[in-house]
Design an enzyme around this catalytic site. Structure first.
Site, PDB file in Angstrom:
ATOM      1  N   GLU A 130      56.878  37.904  21.487  1.00  0.00           N
ATOM      2  CA  GLU A 130      57.206  38.260  23.024  1.00  0.00           C
ATOM      3  C   GLU A 130      58.137  38.880  23.648  1.00  0.00           C
ATOM      4  OE1 GLU A 130      53.981  35.809  25.657  1.00  0.00           O
ATOM      5  OE2 GLU A 130      54.574  37.375  27.287  1.00  0.00           O
TER       6      GLU A 130
ATOM      7  N   GLU B  18      57.085  26.189  28.746  1.00  0.00           N
ATOM      8  CA  GLU B  18      56.676  27.192  29.282  1.00  0.00           C
ATOM      9  C   GLU B  18      55.305  26.125  30.152  1.00  0.00           C
ATOM     10  OE1 GLU B  18      54.334  29.413  26.501  1.00  0.00           O
ATOM     11  OE2 GLU B  18      53.971  30.745  27.827  1.00  0.00           O
TER      12      GLU B  18
HETATM   13  C1  BGC Z   1      54.229  35.049  29.615  1.00  0.00           C
HETATM   14  C2  BGC Z   1      55.330  34.397  31.217  1.00  0.00           C
HETATM   15  C3  BGC Z   1      55.103  35.471  31.824  1.00  0.00           C
HETATM   16  C4  BGC Z   1      53.260  35.643  32.335  1.00  0.00           C
HETATM   17  C5  BGC Z   1      52.676  36.242  33.002  1.00  0.00           C
HETATM   18  C6  BGC Z   1      53.240  35.034  29.611  1.00  0.00           C
HETATM   19  O1  BGC Z   1      52.727  35.778  28.166  1.00  0.00           O
HETATM   20  O2  BGC Z   1      55.304  34.360  28.887  1.00  0.00           O
HETATM   21  O3  BGC Z   1      56.117  33.577  31.338  1.00  0.00           O
HETATM   22  O4  BGC Z   1      55.207  35.325  33.567  1.00  0.00           O
HETATM   23  O5  BGC Z   1      52.911  35.733  30.551  1.00  0.00           O
HETATM   24  O6  BGC Z   1      51.747  35.966  33.631  1.00  0.00           O
END
Ligand code: BGC
Length: 891
Positions: free
Chosen positions: A473, A737
């Site tokens: 990501e 997270e």
């Molecule tokens: C990310 C988040 C991001 C989100 C959006 C995720 O996959 O890790 O931090 O803000 O997607 O909803």
């Protein structure tokens, strides 16, 4: 050294002075070419003369036109409040940008295949060969025939680049040129290479990696990789200034030769790097190297990039090194190293062994129950480095070039015996933003929280502010950034970093006016998501308030206006409903679902209020009034639709109350009621939070401002699930997270989305600085000229907070003990502060005498609870006597 691409670079400085009430009354700036003397009036490009002004920020250059590709020196001196003119400041350097490139983009000829396997290794695993995509090495030689006064290398890549001159690596930057939308904008670096180039034969070489340009980024598995292009390319030139006044230029052009038979056999930001030392190229970047089996490069036909700009932010560098705290042997050939800290970067491995020995390194943030590394949460990111030894009978040192990993544990598999902790070093890699803040207090768990926030920042500030550094990501999510930047900008000087990323945000804005979900814009092609897109308004404003950066605000302003127009067009009824559209809501909240329209409309009101303030700062009264009016209308619509007479907000969730209170959308008579509902909700959950990303940052400030500092402190010190303390109690060294990334009752959350290094929930950090430490700006105060120092001590025994602002360092250092509250503060010259100190039955002293009479104190008042004291610059030590500790019945 900064490289500026504007005719009027801005100057700023901070002042140090002993004593109180110290002020600058005038300044004088001088700018001259590097090499000349500053008191030689014939060489000065600018002498501002003594300018009557107390300003220390944003002073624009207004001297002779600055020629391109040149190095300048500047200094400043100031006159103080007693008319004393002080000495010149230590001179500082800057350079001006190139006006045009003589160089052309070049790349390796893809028709020339690399050799498939080292000649002495018939058993080289086929699955590795499949993945081989060796890095191109490029070189050329050049002759210098007269004395050199200065040589400067300008370099960039579509991909990643490392340059060597005459066998020496240039500089210590990593992963240059960083990430931008390469179709629109690419940054270049300028390096002083005077010490590398010599009179006589020279060679320059470059190694290219795929990086963000042509490698894997993000999570779109359908997409094969290569968001911007397929093969990395180089653009560089060395400008050599000779003692006789001539300039010669060596550029990337068709005369370069290239090979893909070097030691970097594969590299990818997400997947890792494979280095096979048997492909060593010897002195390939030195003169007289035999490159006859290298092939001529191709001059690129990739369309020109519209904008090539000098790098604005600090480069990515190794910012710390960690040694393992333990090693465990998993199998005869497998060892797991624990670095004791979830970090981002890579490892350096120093080993000795027979030729062809292969070491496989895998990286993980956590261990599984059986002690093996837990990699499921990396999703498709292989995060694997492979080192193959040349067997030189000496220690061989391996370090990847074009990848990075998020990890605490490193599993090393291979036939090396023994493998000891001293063989391995963790290299912590980050955009090298200088530390500006510190916070420590009497509670070790809170100190760990602050450390976790800082590590999360370090690991996720790599060219752009990313969500996470380990899985497939690593994107510049706008929502995460707007929530965390107020904290990040206290911890570190991210002025240049955000100003650069701000351009990525503008490059990603849709023609409709909607800001994107991520910038640079890949993978998530959607836009206009509440609280994510709103970063386009919030970030430039936060940035202005921290750094006084008017130029950035001005650049963003028309884009911000377009965005506001877009929301209104989409939501003519002034309620931002997102049916069928992208909406992340209060991302990753626990047990609560805040209605998306409540979040979205509150954020819209917040945008309008920021726009009104920004218009005011920019001197645009008409737009200020228009946005004030919009703010009023959205707030009214919000209240009519979502808030009942009792202050209850639709959904009755913590985040609903927090956002409505933080963004000021409730009328005065409902604020206290809404705050009481918020506290009820927290109490009903046994004093636990339930907010996701959006609520978490505003929660403690809102509770404090609403008269519940004790509840805010209670959440801070909570260590049962869900809370900040829970992860710390279970060994977290970074911010997770999710509140439930790992829990005792359920183990790991789904590996589909479970990063252990995400900064968003670390947004509480700003509250530590601004409320517990108490150093903050009032609502209508900007850029730290007039600050509040109003500690909210809660149950802590002491807290020491420092913040090096654009106007100098503020310190708040308080202790509550023995019925007295002691507050030591530092307030830099040219600024002033209003202090709020808990009041007790006794007097307020400063330096042992009545505060009233102290030099530099301009007023002292008290009410039932607090002393309010106004001070000018200087160091002070206040003591309020007869103060009972804040330990209240609610604890
Ligand atoms: C990310 C988040 C991001 C989100 C959006 C995720 O996959 O890790 O931090 O803000 O997607 O909803």
């Amino acid at each position: 050294m900064p490289c500026v691409d504007t005719p009027a670079p801005r100057f700023a400085w901070t002042l140090n002075a002993d004593g109180r009430n110290r002020r600058q009354t005038a300044y004088q700036i001088r700018v001259w070419p590097d090499g000349a003397a500053h008191d030689d009036p014939t060489r000065l490009f600018w002498d501002s003369g003594m300018v009557e002004s107390s300003e220390t920020l944003e002073i624009p250059y207004s001297g002779l036109p600055l020629p391109p590709a040149s190095t300048f020196v500047w200094t400043v001196r100031v006159r103080d409040e007693s008319d004393i003119v002080h000495g010149w400041a230590e001179p500082a350097l800057f350079r001006t940008a190139l006006d045009s490139w003589g160089a052309v983009w070049i790349r390796h000829n893809p028709l020339v295949a690399p050799s498939t396997r080292p000649s002495d290794d018939a058993s080289y695993p086929a699955e590795l060969l499949d993945r081989e995509e060796p890095s191109p090495y490029m070189r050329r030689e050049f002759q210098v025939d007269s004395e050199i006064s200065r040589a400067t290398l300008y370099v960039t890549a579509r991909g990643l680049v490392e340059v060597q001159v005459n066998g020496q690596r240039v500089g210590d930057n990593l992963l240059d040129p960083g990430w931008t939308d390469y179709h629109k904008r690419i940054e270049y670096q300028a390096h002083d290479v005077t010490a590398y180039v010599r009179n006589g034969p020279n060679a320059i070489g470059a190694i290219l990696g795929t990086g963000w340009y042509a490698g894997h980024v993000g999570f779109d598995h359908e997409h094969p990789s290569a968001w911007y292009g397929h093969s990395p390319e180089l653009l560089c030139e060395v400008r050599i200034e000779h003692a006789d006044g001539r300039t010669t230029i060596v550029t990337s052009d068709g005369s370069w030769r290239a090979t893909r038979n070097g030691p970097i056999r594969y590299s990818d930001l997400l997947h890792g790097e494979r280095i096979d030392a048997r492909y060593g190229l010897g002195g390939w970047s030195k003169p007289n190297f035999d490159d006859t089996d290298w092939s001529p490069v191709l001059v690129s036909e990739t369309p020109e990039v519209p904008i090539i700009v000098p790098a604005r932010a600090q480069p990515i560098r190794v910012t710390a090194q960690l040694k393992p705290i333990s090693v465990t042997q998993q199998a005869s050939d497998t060892f797991t190293f624990d670095l004791g800290q979830n970090m981002v970067g890579w490892v350096r491995l120093a080993v000795q062994g027979p030729r062809g020995t292969r070491l496989e390194l895998r990286f993980a943030e956590m261990l599984d129950r059986d002690g093996s590394i837990y990699t499921a949460n990396l999703r498709s990111a292989r995060a694997q480095d492979t080192f193959v030894l040349a067997g030189t009978n000496e220690i061989e040192v391996f370090e990847p070039h074009f990848t990075f990993h998020g990890f605490r544990y490193v599993e090393v598999r291979g036939e090396i015996d023994p493998l000891l902790p001293e063989n391995l070093t963790g290299l912590v890699v980050s955009s090298d933003t200088p530390q500006t803040g510190s916070f420590t207090c009497s509670d070790e768990m809170v100190n760990q929280l602050q450390r976790n926030i800082e590590w999360g920042q370090r690991g996720n500030f790599i060219s752009v502010p990313t969500d996470c550094p380990q899985r497939d990501e690593r994107l510049g999510w706008l929502g995460d950034a707007q929530i965390f930047l107020p904290t990040a900008s206290l911890n570190m000087d991210i002025d240049a970093f955000v100003s650069k990323w701000g351009d990525d945000v503008l490059d990603a804005q849709s023609p409709s006016g909607a800001y994107s979900d991520v910038a640079p814009r890949i993978v998530a092609s959607t836009d206009g998501a509440p609280a994510w897109a709103d970063a386009g308004v919030i970030v430039p404003w936060t940035h202005y308030r921290r750094y006084g950066d008017l130029r950035m605000l001005r650049r963003h302003w028309p884009h911000m206006e377009r965005y506001l127009a877009y929301i209104e067009r989409e939501n003519p009824k002034l309620l931002w409903s997102r049916e069928g559209m992208d909406d992340y809501g209060d991302w990753l909240s626990v047990d609560e679902h805040t209605p998306p329209e409540v979040i979205a409309t509150a954020y819209w009101a917040h945008d309008a209020s920021i726009m009104a303030q920004a218009a005011d700062v920019l001197g645009n009264t008409e737009r200020k009034i228009a946005y004030q009016d919009l703010y009023g209308r959205i707030s009214k619509a919000f209240n009519d639709a979502y808030v009942d007479d009792d202050g209850r907000i639709r959904g009755n969730t913590q985040t609903g109350y927090v956002l409505a209170l933080a963004f000021g959308v409730l009328p005065a008579e409902k604020r206290a009621k809404a705050a009481a509902h918020l506290v009820e909700n927290i109490e009903d959950r046994g004093w636990h939070l339930a907010t996701g990303f959006l609520g978490a940052g505003h929660l403690c400030p809102v509770l404090t401002e609403s008269g519940y500092p004790d509840v805010a402190h209670r959440l801070l010190l909570q260590d049962t699930y869900p809370s900040w303390g829970y992860s710390i109690r279970h060994g977290a060294t970074t911010i997770w997270e999710r509140w439930d990334g790992w829990t005792k009752h359920a183990g790991f959350q789904t590996p589909e989305m479970n990063s252990f290094n995400h900064y968003s929930l670390g947004a509480i950090g700003a509250w530590l600085f601004e409320y517990v430490g108490g150093i903050r700006q009032g609502q209508d105060e900007f850029t730290y000229e007039n600050v509040l120092i109003a500690p909210v001590p809660g149950d802590l025994a002491y807290a020491r907070t420092t913040y090096r602002s654009v106007r100098g360092t503020f310190v708040s250092d308080w202790v509550q003990a023995d019925s007295r509250f002691t507050l030591k503060v530092d307030v830099p010259p040219n600024t002033r502060a209003t202090l709020t100190i808990p009041a007790g039955s006794g007097p307020l002293l400063e330096g042992g005498s009545s505060a009233q009479d102290a030099a530099g104190v301009t007023s002292v008042q008290r009410d039932e609870q607090f002393w309010t004291t106004k001070i000018t610059s200087g160091h002070y030590e206040f003591q309020a006597l007869g103060v009972q500790p804040a330990r209240g019945p609610k604890f």
